[in-house]
Write an enzyme that holds these catalytic residues in place. Sequence first.
Site, short mmCIF file in Angstrom:
data_model
loop_
_atom_site.label_atom_id
_atom_site.label_comp_id
_atom_site.label_asym_id
_atom_site.label_seq_id
_atom_site.Cartn_x
_atom_site.Cartn_y
_atom_site.Cartn_z
CG HIS A 245 30.34 5.90 71.34
ND1 HIS A 245 29.18 6.26 72.01
CD2 HIS A 245 29.95 4.99 70.41
CE1 HIS A 245 28.15 5.60 71.50
NE2 HIS A 245 28.59 4.82 70.54
CG ASP A 257 25.01 2.72 70.93
OD1 ASP A 257 26.23 2.83 70.69
OD2 ASP A 257 24.14 3.33 70.30
CD GLU A 291 29.16 6.92 67.37
OE1 GLU A 291 29.01 6.43 66.25
OE2 GLU A 291 28.23 6.96 68.22
CG ASP A 317 29.53 2.15 68.42
OD1 ASP A 317 28.74 1.94 69.36
OD2 ASP A 317 29.41 3.10 67.63
#
Length: 420
Positions: A245, A257, A291, A317
């Site tokens: 994402h 992240d 996300e 992820d």
Amino acid sequence: MSSPQDNTQRLLSAALSSDFGYQRLGYLCDRIGNRLSGSKGLEKAVSWAESEMRRDGLEGVCAEPVLVPKWVRGKESATLISPEKRALVMLGLGGSVGGRVKAQVLVVQSFEELTARAGEAKGKIVCFNVPFTNYGATVRYRGTGASEAAKLGAVAVLVRSVGPTSLRTPHTGAMNYAAGIAKIPAAAITIEDATQLARMQARGEKPVVELTMQAHFEKDVLSANVIGEWRGREKPGEIVLVGGHLDSWDVGQGAHDDGGGCIASWEAVRLLKVLGIRPRRTVRVCLFTNEENGSRGGQAYAEAHKSEKHVLAIETDGGVDTPIGFGLTTKTPGGMERAREITRLLELELKEGGGGADIGPIGTATGCPTMGLLNDMSVYWNIHHTPADTFDKINPKALQKCIAAMAVMAYSAAELDGLF
């Protein structure tokens, strides 16, 4: 044409010797930065990624529109008023309402303790001082703590950051309000500050905190999933999907992240193009939007592509430290064993059960197997959703190993006679 074994070795060699992905991630982090849904940062990242995929020479490059929520943090602060006055380090939780509250704090260590002390919660700021055990067990206090406290008349909640250690680093993240329950401000505080409040309460003191938040939602705005692919030579209509994402929280740089996950997935496709390797099936990368606070990117992808034949979807992820294996969810006879042959080649583990928030909808819509890259997460949980998720935390060799794992797995799935 080179054999699959030769191509696998070429992919491994290219992934483990190139710093292209590392440099590209550095640009994303340093020049674009954090990328919350609805922000200029995410808009810039979408345009950049689409342009770069075209520059890479990928096929079918497009930015598919997705309407996403726009939550704005605004100014915020938390201050201990008594028995001493000092600032607390905090981050409002994503989706929280704003407000200004000054009240005594009630510290609890579980929902069960909150229930047992229900008579004390009215008019208080409830602080969930819950030590980290694992993400699934602890994150529920962030997700539903505000509504659980509001049911008992609390006026705000403070949640001990969801992570194992802290250097006064608060962890933000999404929270949700239950229908029909009053919406009260919700913020994360550091482990240091949460345990300080607990010690004060244990001594018989009555800590008072003032919480000020300007958080609010604005109208939904347009974002996009960024897609590129390398079409298969024999079965171009069968798709192996890889992705991460592109959005992040509005603190730090979204390096682990999930900037790193995006790059690892993207490189898996780019390297096929660079090396001139065309597997039987198409390998497609999708950099999903939203996300973190809505998962609308994954839902939109599934709606737009549910009629296509996806044979495998792989998501990364969980940061990009050293990969330890893959998790696979499949109902295909022999699928686990075929995948295990690939993980043995990579000297990685294969576990039953795998996927991710973004590929979950396409897995549900099409029934295709879903897979997630598994990594050493000892660093990840310390910086997850914090201002410390920055590019300097990226280990370039570990990132190369993640790229190698994603590239080989995607190629192998696209080349196999059978399916996972």
